[in-house]
Design a protein around this motif. Structure first.
Motif, PDB file in Angstrom:
ATOM      1  N   PRO A  39       2.902  12.392  50.084  1.00  0.00           N
ATOM      2  CA  PRO A  39       2.442  12.124  51.454  1.00  0.00           C
ATOM      3  C   PRO A  39       1.631  10.846  51.555  1.00  0.00           C
ATOM      4  O   PRO A  39       0.785  10.565  50.709  1.00  0.00           O
ATOM      5  CB  PRO A  39       1.557  13.340  51.768  1.00  0.00           C
ATOM      6  N   VAL A  40       1.903  10.091  52.593  1.00  0.00           N
ATOM      7  CA  VAL A  40       1.058   8.958  52.966  1.00  0.00           C
ATOM      8  C   VAL A  40       0.727   9.150  54.433  1.00  0.00           C
ATOM      9  O   VAL A  40       1.548   9.632  55.208  1.00  0.00           O
ATOM     10  CB  VAL A  40       1.783   7.606  52.750  1.00  0.00           C
ATOM     11  N   LEU A  85       6.780   4.560  62.055  1.00  0.00           N
ATOM     12  CA  LEU A  85       6.063   4.694  60.786  1.00  0.00           C
ATOM     13  C   LEU A  85       6.584   3.706  59.744  1.00  0.00           C
ATOM     14  O   LEU A  85       6.148   3.717  58.595  1.00  0.00           O
ATOM     15  CB  LEU A  85       6.188   6.136  60.260  1.00  0.00           C
ATOM     16  N   THR A  86       7.501   2.843  60.162  1.00  0.00           N
ATOM     17  CA  THR A  86       8.135   1.916  59.224  1.00  0.00           C
ATOM     18  C   THR A  86       7.310   0.648  59.060  1.00  0.00           C
ATOM     19  O   THR A  86       7.054   0.201  57.938  1.00  0.00           O
ATOM     20  CB  THR A  86       9.561   1.586  59.706  1.00  0.00           C
ATOM     21  N   VAL A  87       6.876   0.077  60.170  1.00  0.00           N
ATOM     22  CA  VAL A  87       6.009  -1.093  60.095  1.00  0.00           C
ATOM     23  C   VAL A  87       4.697  -0.728  59.376  1.00  0.00           C
ATOM     24  O   VAL A  87       4.266  -1.450  58.460  1.00  0.00           O
ATOM     25  CB  VAL A  87       5.744  -1.679  61.503  1.00  0.00           C
ATOM     26  N   PRO A  88       4.061   0.414  59.727  1.00  0.00           N
ATOM     27  CA  PRO A  88       2.864   0.804  58.967  1.00  0.00           C
ATOM     28  C   PRO A  88       3.135   0.984  57.474  1.00  0.00           C
ATOM     29  O   PRO A  88       2.291   0.629  56.643  1.00  0.00           O
ATOM     30  CB  PRO A  88       2.453   2.132  59.611  1.00  0.00           C
ATOM     31  N   LEU A  89       4.325   1.499  57.116  1.00  0.00           N
ATOM     32  CA  LEU A  89       4.671   1.637  55.699  1.00  0.00           C
ATOM     33  C   LEU A  89       4.692   0.272  55.020  1.00  0.00           C
ATOM     34  O   LEU A  89       4.123   0.082  53.944  1.00  0.00           O
ATOM     35  CB  LEU A  89       6.039   2.305  55.534  1.00  0.00           C
ATOM     36  N   ALA A  90       5.349  -0.675  55.653  1.00  0.00           N
ATOM     37  CA  ALA A  90       5.438  -2.023  55.077  1.00  0.00           C
ATOM     38  C   ALA A  90       4.034  -2.596  54.875  1.00  0.00           C
ATOM     39  O   ALA A  90       3.706  -3.137  53.811  1.00  0.00           O
ATOM     40  CB  ALA A  90       6.263  -2.926  55.996  1.00  0.00           C
ATOM     41  N   TYR A  92       1.197  -0.901  54.616  1.00  0.00           N
ATOM     42  CA  TYR A  92       0.475  -0.096  53.613  1.00  0.00           C
ATOM     43  C   TYR A  92       0.892  -0.481  52.196  1.00  0.00           C
ATOM     44  O   TYR A  92       0.055  -0.620  51.303  1.00  0.00           O
ATOM     45  CB  TYR A  92       0.750   1.381  53.871  1.00  0.00           C
ATOM     46  N   VAL A  93       2.194  -0.644  51.996  1.00  0.00           N
ATOM     47  CA  VAL A  93       2.695  -0.984  50.662  1.00  0.00           C
ATOM     48  C   VAL A  93       2.182  -2.365  50.239  1.00  0.00           C
ATOM     49  O   VAL A  93       1.737  -2.546  49.103  1.00  0.00           O
ATOM     50  CB  VAL A  93       4.234  -0.920  50.624  1.00  0.00           C
ATOM     51  N   ALA A  94       2.207  -3.315  51.160  1.00  0.00           N
ATOM     52  CA  ALA A  94       1.711  -4.650  50.828  1.00  0.00           C
ATOM     53  C   ALA A  94       0.221  -4.602  50.507  1.00  0.00           C
ATOM     54  O   ALA A  94      -0.253  -5.207  49.538  1.00  0.00           O
ATOM     55  CB  ALA A  94       1.983  -5.604  51.992  1.00  0.00           C
ATOM     56  N   GLN A  95      -0.517  -3.843  51.306  1.00  0.00           N
ATOM     57  CA  GLN A  95      -1.979  -3.787  51.167  1.00  0.00           C
ATOM     58  C   GLN A  95      -2.398  -3.089  49.872  1.00  0.00           C
ATOM     59  O   GLN A  95      -3.393  -3.442  49.267  1.00  0.00           O
ATOM     60  CB  GLN A  95      -2.538  -3.042  52.382  1.00  0.00           C
ATOM     61  N   ASN A  96      -1.629  -2.066  49.449  1.00  0.00           N
ATOM     62  CA  ASN A  96      -1.979  -1.274  48.271  1.00  0.00           C
ATOM     63  C   ASN A  96      -1.060  -1.545  47.091  1.00  0.00           C
ATOM     64  O   ASN A  96      -1.005  -0.751  46.141  1.00  0.00           O
ATOM     65  CB  ASN A  96      -1.924   0.220  48.628  1.00  0.00           C
TER      66      ASN A  96
END
Lengths: 447, 447
Positions: A39-40, A85-90, A92-96
């Motif tokens: 989960p994210v 939830l796709t843009v937030p995923l992108a 989030y992945v870049a940030q973390n």
């Protein structure tokens, strides 16, 4: 006095409906976790610049303000509610990026918001239940096959008949290149072809002619869009159209691979369908839509695809991915309005303990705690009113069983349990009954 | 390239932290359902007039706008994000009154938003996990005792040491009346007394003197606030202060009732504490706060109380209620930052199936499906790279076990299972191993 009114586009369910929606959300989550998705959850709010990074700045975004505007920090207006939830995923992945382990398999079940016009009957607040896998540099094609496998398991467990339609962007783009439709015209033509189901062949042909396509080309575009079946039939049909092009060939091989990997799915639940388009600029490979054959008017309830460069605006890494998303609120809303789901349980309570008298309250509490320790959701009726009224309360709330402790003696441990649906009533030792329940296994939580 | 940055006040967790938060949310939900509370979810958005119905119009509310302001309907600015789940509950109950069954026991686990100043270190987006019971006309006092019982079970299951502090608004107001502190002064004085823990006796005495209270009265107010213990001690301490007043007496009896009903809780987990105030205007009876004795700096992590008239602005019915709310995000944030919880699992996967070669992929897929059918969350490693690297992937993600299918022969059904924490490795028939897992029961999902 302020009479509360619903807000158009912001659905709310009755308790019985919410239990049913929760069952769907839990089922999706259970299956997602079975396949190792983690989960994210991202904040409901993103910077507008992040939401707009793909160029998707449109009227559908809700920004934030403050009620007392003089108190608002200037930056409040730089925030907006996420619309998927796709843009937030992108982001989030870049940030973390440094702390994630790839391939990164995540699920995300959250509400999203869009400022749709209410008259279109669309929701402005709704649940999405997404899975995505992102890998570094290269993402094995097996994950393209995992998406339909996971979704098939979700819908099977929900008892809903479904059909997953699979296509490939490179098959479409390659075929159009082979037909001489090039550059910007490809997307424009595909956008028209995407309407085929809704408006029919004649209207689409007219629109394609408007783009300057020749009659022979238009026919082939439409014939292509109507190809569907399992891999061998599709390969044959494309050959019959006389189309050949490297990207088309590559895409077709990938489609055949996915089809073969999914041989274990029921025959009718998967189809390669060259008519689906998913005109979002970020899809580059396999694409998916899912329909419920008994509810064709609903359109796709679960869509997605492969993308080569979702995170490119945020990080200088190659992170290809593939994902799929269930549009939960629209789906459950339709299941309710069509009568497919007509939930009758108004609470999760499995047993109502009857309160025969104020003196019996101690025993009732003890019995209830024993049931709860056994994992059985239990209420004690709050007041020692007429027993029939207590049973009627259980019946109206959809509580399956009532337990009468009025013959309860601690030394004998005897209770009466009545199953309301059948009227069956047993007198039994509580310890024995609890053991029976435990051996029977937890009942599936289908409300 | 747009470098993504966190937004102050909008917390996001790593996957390992999110699994831990999810475990807390699941535990709360499981216990809430065990007691018969039913899920309700309201829209994230309310009309501003609804949020302001209690007169609570302040800078903390986020309103909605549109990115393209010319496209915004005038009414958008009439909507705002809810700042708690209590006002939405009141509105929901009034709106759906005819279809609800009373006593109406509902839980609601959702995010709420407040425009706090980020420098105060407060969250602007956070989870609350609430339960409330509303009844028609009269709500039995037993529900006042159910709140601490439910909360005690949640915190016990989470393995967190806790102490629930209970008080009663009528005890405070009655005592102040007995002391000659009347009308508006009662709330003003209580607001100062509420700071006792933080600023100490001298500062509060000064503030009370500023309100015009006499020294003898101030001393009694402060002595009162420092009374704590189980019922007999508290009754005795109030007698010793020489306070007597009808409301005080009534409130005290109710507190004693709640205390007696909770005799089964561990002695240290409950205390009557006349120092808690809960200065929200809607509490009228029992009030609760919950502290973690090992984390006193955290303050109350779970608060609530009884209210006689929550829905009065929306419906002309008498619907008294009692409720309590866990401040989830602040709690988990502190558990992480204090190192109390240091989650090491980065995914729900329980078993990683090693992929020894491309040829073995079919077998690996079959094994994985058998594990999933047994309810075991399973991933197959995506590429047949060096086995040690595959095991290291499992280790880094916190996956407890790896399964080597390279000795797998369908006729023998043999696999090797290695438990990474202990290094223990067994060669076993898959069918047997699955049966052992099933008999061992599902492992608790503590990540």
């Amino acid at each position: 006095m302020l009479k509360p009114r619903p807000i158009s586009g912001f659905p709310e369910w009755t308790p019985a409906q919410k239990l049913a929606e929760q069952y769907l959300l839990d089922t999706a989550r259970y299956v997602y976790e079975l396949y190792g998705y983690t989960p994210v959850e991202t904040a409901a709010i993103e910077r507008v610049e992040v939401l707009a990074a793909k160029g998707v700045v449109d009227k559908e975004i809700y920004t934030l303000g403050r009620l007392r505007q003089e108190a608002a920090a200037e930056q409040d207006w730089e925030y907006a509610l996420h619309f998927d939830l796709t843009v937030p995923l992108a982001r989030y992945v870049a940030q973390n990026y440094g702390s994630l382990h790839f391939p990164f398999k995540r699920y995300q079940i959250q509400k999203v918001w869009r400022g749709e016009r209410p008259q279109e009957g669309r929701f402005r607040e709704f649940y999405q239940a997404d899975i995505d896998v992102l890998a570094e540099n290269e993402l094995p094609l097996h994950f393209d096959a995992e998406m339909p496998a996971v979704i098939a398991e979700v819908f099977s467990r929900l008892g809903l008949e479904f059909k997953i339609r699979v296509n490939h962007r490179q098959v479409l783009l390659g075929a159009y290149t082979a037909l001489g439709v090039e550059g910007k015209d490809q997307e424009l033509a595909l956008r028209e072809v995407d309407k085929l189901d809704k408006v029919g062949r004649a209207k689409v042909a007219e629109a394609l002619a408007g783009l300057g396509l020749a009659t022979g080309v238009i026919d082939k575009c439409l014939d292509l869009a109507q190809i569907q079946g399992r891999a061998p039939q599709v390969v044959k049909a494309i050959e019959e159209l006389g189309l050949a092009e490297p990207r088309l060939q590559q895409g077709l091989e990938e489609l055949c691979f996915v089809d073969a990997e999914l041989a274990h799915l029921p025959q009718d639940s998967l189809v390669i369908d060259l008519g689906i388009v998913r005109g979002l600029d970020y899809y580059t490979g396999t694409i998916y839509e899912t329909i419920l054959p008994r509810h064709p008017e609903l359109g796709s309830v679960c869509s997605g695809g492969r993308y080569e460069d979702l995170t490119g605006q945020f990080i200088n890494r190659k992170l290809p991915g593939v994902g799929i998303s269930i549009g939960v609120s629209r789906l459950v809303s339709h299941l309710f309005s069509s009568g497919t789901w007509d939930p009758q349980r108004h609470c999760p309570t499995e047993v109502l303990v009857i309160l025969p008298s104020e003196e019996a309250r101690g025993d009732c509490g003890t019995v209830a705690q024993r049931l709860r320790r056994a994992g059985i959701a239990t209420e004690v009726f709050p007041k020692p009113i007429n027993l029939k009224k207590q049973v009627r309360y259980a019946d109206r709330k959809g509580i399956p069983r009532v337990l009468f402790p009025h013959k309860f003696k601690p030394e004998e441990d005897t209770v009466e349990v009545k199953t309301l649906a059948t009227g069956e009533q047993v007198t039994v030792s509580l310890a024995q009954w609890l053991e029976q329940q435990s051996l029977a296994g937890a009942p599936p939580k289908i409300y």
